[in-house]
Motif scaffolding. Structure first.
Motif, PDB file in Angstrom:
ATOM      1  N   TYR A   1       0.846  -1.189   0.000  1.00 10.25           N
ATOM      2  CA  TYR A   1       0.000   0.000   0.000  1.00 10.25           C
ATOM      3  C   TYR A   1       0.881   1.238   0.000  1.00 10.25           C
ATOM      4  O   TYR A   1       2.114   1.147   0.133  1.00 10.25           O
ATOM      5  N   SER A   2       0.264   2.401  -0.167  1.00  7.40           N
ATOM      6  CA  SER A   2       1.009   3.647  -0.289  1.00  7.40           C
ATOM      7  C   SER A   2       0.421   4.705   0.622  1.00  7.40           C
ATOM      8  O   SER A   2      -0.757   4.659   0.981  1.00  7.40           O
TER       9      SER A   2
ATOM     10  N   PRO B   1       4.010   9.215  -4.020  1.00  6.69           N
ATOM     11  CA  PRO B   1       3.583   8.343  -2.909  1.00  6.69           C
ATOM     12  C   PRO B   1       4.765   7.620  -2.279  1.00  6.69           C
ATOM     13  O   PRO B   1       5.801   7.381  -2.920  1.00  6.69           O
ATOM     14  N   ILE B   2       4.608   7.275  -1.020  1.00  6.51           N
ATOM     15  CA  ILE B   2       5.582   6.457  -0.297  1.00  6.51           C
ATOM     16  C   ILE B   2       4.988   5.059  -0.152  1.00  6.51           C
ATOM     17  O   ILE B   2       3.909   4.897   0.416  1.00  6.51           O
ATOM     18  N   GLN B   3       5.685   4.073  -0.667  1.00  9.76           N
ATOM     19  CA  GLN B   3       5.153   2.706  -0.703  1.00  9.76           C
ATOM     20  C   GLN B   3       5.604   1.915   0.520  1.00  9.76           C
ATOM     21  O   GLN B   3       6.750   2.027   0.962  1.00  9.76           O
ATOM     22  N   TYR B   4       4.681   1.120   1.048  1.00 16.85           N
ATOM     23  CA  TYR B   4       4.952   0.263   2.198  1.00 16.85           C
ATOM     24  C   TYR B   4       4.569  -1.179   1.851  1.00 16.85           C
ATOM     25  O   TYR B   4       3.642  -1.418   1.077  1.00 16.85           O
ATOM     26  N   THR B   5       5.279  -2.108   2.447  1.00 15.58           N
ATOM     27  CA  THR B   5       4.998  -3.532   2.250  1.00 15.58           C
ATOM     28  C   THR B   5       4.740  -4.177   3.609  1.00 15.58           C
ATOM     29  O   THR B   5       5.551  -4.011   4.535  1.00 15.58           O
TER      30      THR B   5
ATOM     31  N   ILE C   1      -9.965   0.481  -6.000  1.00 19.98           N
ATOM     32  CA  ILE C   1      -9.023   0.978  -5.011  1.00 19.98           C
ATOM     33  C   ILE C   1      -9.702   1.147  -3.655  1.00 19.98           C
ATOM     34  O   ILE C   1     -10.929   1.131  -3.551  1.00 19.98           O
ATOM     35  N   MET C   2      -8.880   1.304  -2.624  1.00 22.26           N
ATOM     36  CA  MET C   2      -9.323   1.693  -1.287  1.00 22.26           C
ATOM     37  C   MET C   2      -8.499   2.893  -0.867  1.00 22.26           C
ATOM     38  O   MET C   2      -7.284   2.904  -1.032  1.00 22.26           O
TER      39      MET C   2
ATOM     40  N   LEU D   1      -4.123   6.882   2.883  1.00 23.65           N
ATOM     41  CA  LEU D   1      -3.602   5.538   2.664  1.00 23.65           C
ATOM     42  C   LEU D   1      -4.280   5.002   1.413  1.00 23.65           C
ATOM     43  O   LEU D   1      -5.505   5.104   1.266  1.00 23.65           O
ATOM     44  N   PHE D   2      -3.488   4.433   0.513  1.00 22.92           N
ATOM     45  CA  PHE D   2      -3.983   4.037  -0.809  1.00 22.92           C
ATOM     46  C   PHE D   2      -3.612   2.586  -1.066  1.00 22.92           C
ATOM     47  O   PHE D   2      -2.462   2.183  -0.864  1.00 22.92           O
ATOM     48  N   HIS D   3      -4.593   1.803  -1.512  1.00 21.33           N
ATOM     49  CA  HIS D   3      -4.343   0.410  -1.890  1.00 21.33           C
ATOM     50  C   HIS D   3      -5.058   0.129  -3.206  1.00 21.33           C
ATOM     51  O   HIS D   3      -6.255   0.368  -3.335  1.00 21.33           O
ATOM     52  N   ASN D   4      -4.305  -0.372  -4.167  1.00 24.93           N
ATOM     53  CA  ASN D   4      -4.846  -0.694  -5.486  1.00 24.93           C
ATOM     54  C   ASN D   4      -5.096  -2.185  -5.589  1.00 24.93           C
ATOM     55  O   ASN D   4      -4.181  -2.981  -5.443  1.00 24.93           O
TER      56      ASN D   4
END
Length: 361
Positions: free
Chosen positions: A75-76, A208-212, A100-101, A190-193
């Motif tokens: 997510y980002s 965007p800053i991406q997180y795993t 998306i969310m 917070l963004f999730h595709n």
């Protein structure tokens, strides 16, 4: 006049318990109807997922789930205004076509908070009175009617997939006007595709800053495991008071495992004056076993939780037990989150316990 208490985490949440039987999931078509699948999908924004299982079957999960890089949620975090979401390629590719969310910063009960959920493209805005009146949008009051102790709140919803949600249409132009003149402050999202990323990616221009959400494995938890399968006498008893007590004790024990509490370890010798907790059931039936906990934390869609449950069922032997818990993000009071815990008892491939804890309304 009736006085309404201020919402508090000390109020009792509602917990719905189900004991049932589910069919074996088809990996090509994962079930979405019926429990426990429907309860997992009913959650909106999942914050934490815990998988508890015996250590001897941990390798099955590592080989078939954790080793697969495609199983890790990504997510980002991005800073955008609502107007930027409703214009250009981002609106076309992600809102009108994609899935998306998005969740903005803020608390639902006291601040302006915005959400965009799923392939339906529904925009939900929780607004205070001043912002609502200045925006000139059509909504409805939010919260319990008659709460004099709290500031009035409003909720506004728009179906952004509707054919009327286009530039030049009256309803959409009113929303765009509110975004330019009132809801024009950049906020953190917070963004999730959940669909394929378009090329070029409209999100990239907003840096965007991406997180795993990498899985965190905690193993070697040596504990006393009670009998997790309810006796036949409890299932047949009327009324179901014995089943209620059994399910409550097991849920408490699973919660302590999730917290890594020393109260459930084999070598716990705390003074009974400080803690009177004991592992439920007959002490002679409790078995000493090493357990492990696998946790994912982040901005996770409920569709991913559904997939993980199906993968765990398919990966583990039918005689093995496991517990999967999914906790949603708290939108208001800190700690006030919806929680869903599913337990498959040992030696019962289709039986399950389901605890559905609802947040305060």
């Amino acid at each position: 006049m009736f006085s309404f208490a201020t919402p508090s985490v000390y109020q009792s949440s509602k917990c719905f318990v189900t004991y049932g039987v589910m069919g074996h999931p088809d990996p090509k078509q994962i079930p979405s109807k019926g429990k426990p699948w429907s309860v997992l999908l009913a959650q909106d924004f999942v914050h934490n997922i815990d998988l508890i299982l015996p250590e001897e079957v941990l390798q099955f999960v590592k080989d078939k789930i954790i080793s697969n890089p495609g199983q890790v949620p990504v997510y980002s975090r991005v800073i955008m205004t609502l107007g930027q979401i409703l214009e250009g390629d981002f609106f076309t590719e992600y809102i009108k076509i994609g899935n998306i969310m998005m969740l903005s910063e803020g608390r639902v009960d006291s601040e302006n908070c915005l959400t965009i959920v799923g392939f339906l493209g529904v925009l939900t805005m929780y607004l205070d009175k001043e912002t609502y009146e200045r925006a000139g949008l059509v909504g409805k009051p939010h919260g319990v009617k008659g709460k004099r102790g709290l500031k009035p709140r409003w909720i506004v919803r728009y179906d952004l997939r509707s054919p009327s949600m286009l530039h030049g249409k009256k309803g959409f132009d009113r929303l765009v006007y509110a975004c330019k003149n009132v809801l024009n402050t950049p906020v953190t999202w917070l963004f999730h595709n959940l669909s394929k990323t378009p090329a070029p990616d409209p999100l990239s221009r907003h840096y965007p800053i991406q997180y795993t959400s990498h899985p965190r494995i905690t193993d070697g938890f040596f504990t006393k495991v009670p009998s997790l399968k309810p006796p036949l006498a409890i299932l047949e008893s009327r009324p179901r008071l014995d089943l209620d007590e059994f399910s409550t004790d097991i849920y408490e024990w699973l919660s302590l495992i999730r917290l890594e509490s020393p109260r459930v370890t084999v070598d716990d010798n705390i003074d009974p004056y400080l803690s009177g907790y004991a592992v439920p059931g007959d002490p002679e039936e409790a078995q000493e076993s090493k357990l492990c906990r696998i946790s994912w934390r982040g901005f996770i869609p409920p569709k991913w939780t559904q997939q993980i449950l199906a993968d765990v069922i398919l990966a583990l032997p039918s005689k093995s037990w496991f517990s999967l818990s999914s906790t949603s993000s708290a939108k208001g009071i800190v700690g006030d989150s919806a929680d869903c815990t599913m337990l498959r008892p040992p030696n019962s491939s289709g039986d399950y316990f389901l605890w559905d804890v609802r947040r305060h309304e």
